[in-house]
Design an enzyme around this catalytic site. Structure first.
Site, short mmCIF file in Angstrom:
data_model
loop_
_atom_site.label_atom_id
_atom_site.label_comp_id
_atom_site.label_asym_id
_atom_site.label_seq_id
_atom_site.Cartn_x
_atom_site.Cartn_y
_atom_site.Cartn_z
N HIS A 56 0.83 -1.23 0.00
CA HIS A 56 0.00 0.00 0.00
C HIS A 56 0.86 1.27 0.00
CE1 HIS A 56 -3.84 -2.11 0.67
NE2 HIS A 56 -3.12 -2.93 1.40
N ASN A 129 -10.28 -3.11 1.87
CA ASN A 129 -9.93 -2.99 0.45
C ASN A 129 -11.19 -2.70 -0.35
OD1 ASN A 129 -7.14 -3.45 0.53
ND2 ASN A 129 -7.36 -5.66 0.36
N TYR A 339 0.03 -4.68 11.70
CA TYR A 339 -0.13 -3.26 11.35
C TYR A 339 0.55 -2.33 12.35
CZ TYR A 339 -2.79 -4.15 7.16
OH TYR A 339 -3.14 -4.55 5.90
#
Ligand code: NDP
Length: 490
Positions: A56, A129, A339
């Protein structure tokens, strides 16, 4: 100096008069070591780039607002949903996945759709997404999968051979691959696509009852996609096509909107669902689990500074709020770790103090120090717990109901529960949902990409992948084989 002018200063605030010529001995040099402002400019410049996101990397973002339009208090006690009409500020980052920071926006790739809701109960990040499913269902596979979408270790080129080798060896990818190679794999910018939380999450209501939930953001601009050839052309003509489209629309006051909807499944229904309800390679059919209206999100402000807000934004599926919980989804569980870990690497351990990431809710804890502690670091308050001095309490009313499980540690798939059915849903998408034109484009896109498979394993890879197609839809397999001029015998 005129009234409104500001003095040029060093970063430490010292005014200085010469910003272009270095301090030298005589007019022609050499340059003096004592020219501190020269060092400061060059040294800061050398450090302008922070680590690129490993996935990303190419993205754009905008602030906006979310408004609750329908009552879902039956399912959740989250304060943001406590009343129809409640609003909160949001920040959204859209992105491609596999390409580097300067790569083209119209690559065939899923698009990241990450939303940060700044609620009075803390930040809620829905990090999804533009597709409802994903390539793999276990985070342990993630580094291997992503390597195949990046560059060949020798040639440093993108490699269809690596991609199809991996997908053909991981049939669970088929559903996402089918979406990716349909026209939705090349959306016409970020405004014209849906967003999905993709995972199964839970909602917990005021009676402490849990409901499983999936989140859907439906674009109010309508779906618009590019064909493969259009997307290819735009890669050269305007690599920043999607970013430009979003920025220009918002700057003109043409604010894009998405309707947030949910699907809900009771714990009882989950036990009887014919697929694993926590498997991210599956959807919950709308006919059985209809979409319920929740609210409207509008994006209306491009951040004044890209690096400050877009590059430094940090989303994490672990960031939920009271009334919204997680689920046993294995990929989600892996992302809970991955993350924040990525943000600590990229931005430092105090990444949540950066303005775009900072909650509007009060923050009280005993974490201290670390790089770039910029919010006062707790001042003179105690940095340990329990203590006799502050009044920070762990409030038991925030405890979630226990999640009931009916398995042993290190249990494996229950194959009778269709965890290995990687074919029915992609087949439904191809046969039932796509129009004739979309089916044709999807076949063409497969043929175009799979034509790039080269080397001694080509036939083996083609046969394996065509067999997966065949199990999803015979016609699809035969059409792709014909397009590739490959004599496929199922
Ligand atoms: P429905 O006919 O009720 O809905 C089909 C869904 O597919 C719609 O949400 C539509 O989005 C979306 N869609 C249309 N074309 C594509 C595409 N090329 N790629 C991805 N999504 C697309 O179907 P079911 O719920 O019975 O599911 C059938 C199949 O539809 C599934 O196997 C799955 O592949 C796909 N799908 C299902 C979703 C779900 O949550 N049930 C979500 C998305 C896809 P829109 O309404 O915005 O046009």
């Amino acid at each position: 100096m005129k009234d409104k002018e500001k003095k040029l200063t060093t970063a430490s605030g010292k005014p200085y008069f010469e910003n272009e010529d270095s301090m030298t001995v005589g007019h022609r040099g050499p340059v003096l070591l004592q020219d501190f402002t020269l060092h400061e400019k060059l040294a800061h410049f050398n450090r302008e780039r922070i680590p690129e996101r490993v996935v990303h990397a190419k993205g754009t973002g905008a602030f906006g607002k979310f408004r609750v339009t329908h009552d879902i208090t039956k399912y959740t006690k989250a304060k943001i949903f406590s009343k129809v009409g409640n609003e909160c500020r949001v920040f959204v980052r859209f992105s491609t996945v596999g390409g580097e920071k300067g790569s083209a926006d119209t690559e065939r790739d899923p698009r990241g759709f990450a939303v940060k809701f700044y609620t009075e109960d803390g930040n809620w990040d829905l990090v999804g997404n533009n597709t409802p499913v994903f390539f793999i269902k276990d985070a342990k596979k993630f580094p291997d999968f992503v390597h195949t979408q990046k560059r060949d270790p020798k040639t440093n080129l993108k490699s269809p051979t690596m991609m199809w080798d991996y997908w053909s060896l991981n049939p669970e990818s088929l559903h996402q691959v089918m979406v990716l190679f349909s026209d939705r794999g090349t959306p016409d910018g970020y405004r014209f696509m849906n967003g999905y939380g993709s995972h199964t999450f839970s909602m917990i209501n005021k009676n402490n009852e849990r409901t499983w939930v999936k989140f859907h953001f439906k674009t109010q601009q309508g779906i618009r996609t590019l064909t493969g050839p259009q997307a290819e052309e735009l890669k050269g003509k305007d690599p920043d096509y999607a970013q430009r489209d979003l920025v220009e629309a918002i700057e003109k006051g043409n604010f894009p909107r998405w309707a947030l909807k949910i699907q809900v499944m009771s714990e009882e229904q989950a036990k009887k669902f014919r697929w694993n309800p926590f498997d991210i390679t599956k959807v919950w059919p709308h006919s059985e689990y209809p979409l319920l209206d929740v609210g409207i999100m509008e994006l209306n402000e491009i951040p004044a500074n890209y690096h400050a807000d877009v590059e430094q934004s940090a989303f994490a599926p672990a960031h939920t709020v009271d009334g919204i919980g997680l689920s046993p989804d294995k990929l989600l569980q892996g992302r809970i770790l991955a993350y924040p870990d990525a943000h600590r690497y990229r931005l430092g351990v105090n990444y949540e103090q950066i303005p775009v990431n900072r909650p509007i809710a009060p923050v009280h804890h005993h974490q201290r120090d670390g790089f770039m502690s910029a919010d006062g670091n707790g001042g003179d308050s105690p940095n340990y717990y329990p203590n006799s001095f502050d009044d920070i309490v762990a409030d038991l009313s925030y405890k979630e109901p226990p999640m009931k499980l009916d398995a042993d540690v290190a249990d494996t798939y229950d194959r009778n529960k269709n965890d290995d059915d990687h074919f029915t849903q992609p087949g439904m998408l191809f046969r039932k949902v796509m129009t004739n034109a979309e089916r044709q484009n999807t076949v063409n896109n497969f043929v175009s990409s799979m034509s790039g498979i080269t080397g001694p394993k080509r036939d083996e890879i083609l046969k394996r992948q065509l067999s997966h197609f065949y199990k999803a839809d015979k016609e699809l397999a035969l059409q792709v084989a014909t397009g590739l001029k490959y004599h496929y015998k199922p």
